[in-house]
Design an enzyme around this catalytic site. Structure first.
Site, short mmCIF file in Angstrom:
data_model
loop_
_atom_site.label_atom_id
_atom_site.label_comp_id
_atom_site.label_asym_id
_atom_site.label_seq_id
_atom_site.Cartn_x
_atom_site.Cartn_y
_atom_site.Cartn_z
N ASP A 92 1.47 -25.01 -25.38
CA ASP A 92 1.97 -23.70 -24.94
C ASP A 92 0.85 -22.72 -25.68
O ASP A 92 0.67 -22.72 -26.88
CB ASP A 92 3.38 -23.97 -25.61
CG ASP A 92 4.10 -22.63 -25.11
OD1 ASP A 92 4.51 -22.54 -23.89
OD2 ASP A 92 4.55 -21.67 -25.89
N GLU A 94 -2.41 -24.40 -21.79
CA GLU A 94 -1.62 -23.30 -21.45
C GLU A 94 -2.41 -22.06 -21.62
O GLU A 94 -2.20 -21.80 -22.81
CB GLU A 94 -0.29 -23.23 -21.49
CG GLU A 94 0.39 -22.51 -20.55
CD GLU A 94 1.57 -21.26 -21.02
OE1 GLU A 94 1.92 -20.73 -20.01
OE2 GLU A 94 1.39 -21.07 -21.98
#
Ligand code: NOJ
Length: 541
Positions: free
Chosen positions: A210, A271
Site C-alpha cells: 500500500d 501500489e
C-alpha cells in the site's frame, strides 16, 4: 495444487482482488470474513484466476476500511482467526490459487500500540522517533508545514502532552487516525521485517504494498502547497516531497532479499500512483516484481489515449525487464462498468450520490466488457476486482447516512468517496442479502436489483458477463500469444496481433467490418453478421 516449479508465475498471472468485508459472510454478522472467502474459493477456481489478493483483514478500528492497521501480525476477530487464515491458504493452494496479502507500511492505525506509546512518551523520545512528530509553527499553534491530507484537511494533527498542554503535531498523509511511520528509523524497519516473515512463514505468495511510494519523505519536510490526485507527476520538474523519493528503493531491495530467502517465488506488487516511467523504477531487478498500472486505469474510453498508455507502459517496463500489469477496477475507484457509462469526465474516487447524474448502465457494461477483453489480451499480468466478473455496477444510490469512507467526513460532505464500489457481492437471486449473508442487514446496504447480477443468475447462462469472463480467462491460458505488434487501423480501433491471435477493440459507437474469413475466438458482446459492433472487442485468428 500450486505448480512450485513455475517460478515466474507472476509475469502473466491473473490476480483477483478480494475485499474481505464484502466477499462472503459465514457467520451472519453482515460483514464478510475469512471462512466465508474459503467457502467460496470454488468460484475463483471456476473463474480461472491464478492468485487472490486479500485487502487487509488485520485488527483495525476500520476507520479506513482496514488500511488502518492496529496489529500487523493477527486477524481481526470480525474476520476470523489465524487458523481461518491458514485454512484459506491451504484450500487456495489445493485449488492451485496463490495468495497475496496486503502490507500497509506507510502508516498504521492510531490504535497501534507503538503509536499509543509514542503519544504517552515525551517529545524527543525514542517512541516518538518512530513517527513524524514535529513542533508546530507560530509558537506551536499551526502545523509544521502546509501538506494536505489525501482525504482532505491538513496532514497534521496536534497532540495533548502528558501534562495536559497542547503539544507536538504528527504527520498523517491520510486520516488523522493513520499516523505515518518514520522509515528512517531502524526499529520501524526491523518491525516490518518481522511482519514480512510472519506471513511468509504462513505460506503467503506475496504482498501488495500500500502507498509504497510515500514511505520516505524529503529531508526537512519542505512545504508543498499542491494537492495530488490520481497519478502523481512532477510540478516544474520537482517531485512532491512526500512521493517517490529515492530512499524507497533501498527498502524494497531489503525486502526482496527477505522474500528471496524463502522457498518458492514470493512476489511484491507496488501500489504507487505514478507515471509508467517512474513506476518502472520500482520493478527494476532486485526490487519489486510488479506495480499496478494506474495510468492505464485512468484512461477514459478513448482509443488513442488507451493505445498511447499501452505503448508507454510496455516500453517503460520492457526497459527494466519487468512485466506490465493492467487493471480497470479496485476498491478505490468507480467500477469500470459504471464509469464507462458516462460520456463526461469521471472523478475516479469521488463517488456518486442518488441526486447526481446517473451512468447509462447498459452502455457502461458493454464498454466494460470490451475493455476487459482488451486488457486480458495484453502482455503481462492483469488484476480483477471482485464483482467485475458479474458486471456489477457501482452503487450510485447509497443513502449518505450509511457512508463509511473517511473522505465523506473529512471533505465536509463534499466528496462522497469510495463506498459505492465496496458493497457486498450478490451470490444468489434472492435470499437475505442475495446469499452474501444470512443476515438481512449488511455493513453497506445491498440495493434492489443486485440479484440479477448474482453468480446464481449468470452461472451457465450463455452471454452472461460471468460466462464471458470464464471463457476469456480459459482462452487466455490456452493461447500461445507472442510479442505484440500493432496493425494499421483507424483512430477509433485498437488493433494488434500477438502471434497468431489478432485483437480488435472498437472504441466507438459505429460498427466496422471484421477481417475477412477470420475465426472469432472471443467476443465481448454479440456480433452482427460480419461486423464488429461499436464498444465491442474480439479476439480472432
Ligand atoms: C490505498 C488503499 O488502496 C486505500 O483504500 C487507502 O485508503 C489508502 N491507500 C490509504 O491506506
Amino acid at each position: 495444487m500450486i505448480n512450485s516449479t513455475d517460478t515466474e508465475w507472476w509475469r502473466t498471472a491473473v490476480i483477483y482482488q478480494v475485499y474481505p468485508r464484502s466477499f462472503n459472510d459465514s457467520d451472519g454478522d453482515g460483514t464478510g470474513d475469512l471462512a466465508g472467502i474459503t467457502s467460496r474459493l470454488d468460484h475463483l477456481s471456476s473463474l480461472g484466476v491464478d492468485a487472490v489478493w486479500l485487502s487487509p483483514f488485520y485488527p483495525s478500528p476500520q476507520r479506513d476500511g482496514g488500511y488502518d492497521v492496529a496489529n500487523y501480525r493477527d486477524v481481526d476477530p470480525e474476520f476470523g482467526t489465524l487458523n481461518d487464515f491458514d485454512g484459506l491458504v491451504a484450500t487456495a493452494h489445493g485449488l492451485g490459487i496463490r495468495v497475496i496479502v496486503d502490507l500497509v507500511p506507510n502508516h498504521c492505525s492510531s490504535d497501534h500500540p507503538l503509536f499509543q506509546e509514542a503519544l504517552a512518551s515525551a517529545p524527543g523520545s525514542a517512541a516518538r522517533a518512530k513517527f513524524h512528530f514535529r513542533v508546530g509553527q507560530a509558537g506551536g499553534e499551526t502545523p509544521p508545514n502546509d501538506w494536505q491530507s489525501m482525504f482532505g484537511g491538513p496532514a497534521w494533527t496536534r497532540v495533548v502532552e502528558a501534562d495536559g498542554s497542547p503539544g507536538e503535531w504528527y504527520l498523517h498523509l491520510f486520516d488523522r487516525s493513520q499516523p505515518d511511520w518514520n522509515w528512517d528509523n531502524s526499529a520501524v524497519r526491523a518491525d516490518f521485517e518481522l511482519t514480512l516473515r510472519f506471513w511468509l512463514d504462513r505460506h503467503v505468495d506475496g504482498f501488495r504494498v500500500d502507498v509504497c511510494d510515500a514511505m520516505v519523505k524529503a529531508e526537512g519536510l519542505p512545504n508543498w502547497p499542491h494537492l495530488t490526485k490520481g497519478v502523481v507527476s512532477p510540478i516544474d520538474g520537482v517531485m512532491p516531497p512526500m512521493w517517490d523519493q529515492e530512499g524507497i528503493h533501498e527498502i524494497f531491495r531489503e525486502w526482496r532479499e527477505v522474500l528471496d530467502s524463502y522457498s518458492g517465488t514470493r512476489m511484491l506488487c507496488a501500489e504507487a500512483w505514478l507515471q509508467p516511467e517512474r513506476t518502472a523504477r520500482i520493478v527494476r531487478p532486485g526490487e519489486m516484481n510488479q506495480a499496478f498500472n494506474f495510468a492505464y486505469l485512468e484512461q477514459a474510453w478513448d482509443a488513442p489515449a488507451i493505445r498511447r498508455t499501452i505503448e508507454t507502459s510496455l516500453s517503460a517496463n520492457d526497459a527494466v525487464g519487468a512485466p506490465t500489469t493492467w487493471v480497470l477496477s479496485n476498491h478505490d475507484v468507480m467500477r469500470h462498468a459504471s464509469r464507462y457509462g458516462y460520456d463526461t469526465h469521471v472523478e475516479l474516487e469521488s463517488g456518486v450520490g442518488a441526486e447526481d447524474p446517473q451512468p447509462d448502465r447498459a452502455l457502461g457494461l458493454r464498454r466494460a466488457r470490451a475493455a476487459t477483453a482488451l486488457m486480458l489480451a495484453l502482455p503481462g499480468s492483469a488484476y480483477l476486482y471482485q464483482g467485475e466478473e458479474l458486471g456489477m455496477p457501482e452503487a450510485t444510490d447509497l443513502p449518505d447516512g450509511v457512508r463509511q469512507d473517511p473522505v465523506w467526513e473529512r471533505s465536509g460532505h463534499l466528496i462522497r468517496g469510495r463506498d459505492g464500489c465496496r458493497i457486498p457481492l450478490p451470490w444468489t437471486n434472492e435470499a437475505a442479502s442475495f446469499g452474501f449473508s444470512t443476515s438481512a442487514t449488511t455493513w453497506l446496504p445491498m440495493a434492489g436489483d443486485l440479484g440479477s447480477f448474482s453468480v446464481e443468475a449468470q452461472d451457465g447462462v450463455a452471454g452472461s458477463t460471468l460466462e464471458f469472463y470464464r471463457a476469456a480467462l480459459a482462452l487466455r491460458r490456452s493461447l500461445g500469444w507472442g510479442q505484440l505488434t500493432w496493425n494499421e487501423s483507424p483512430d477509433e480501433l485498437i488493433d494488434f496481433s500477438r502471434g497468431g491471435v489478432r485483437v480488435i477493440a472498437n472504441v466507438s459507437s459505429v460498427a466496422r467490418a471484421l477481417p475477412q474469413g477470420c475465426e472469432v475466438l472471443l467476443a465481448s458482446g454479440p456480433l452482427e453478421g460480419g461486423t464488429l459492433p461499436g464498444d465491442t472487442t474480439v479476439w480472432v485468428r
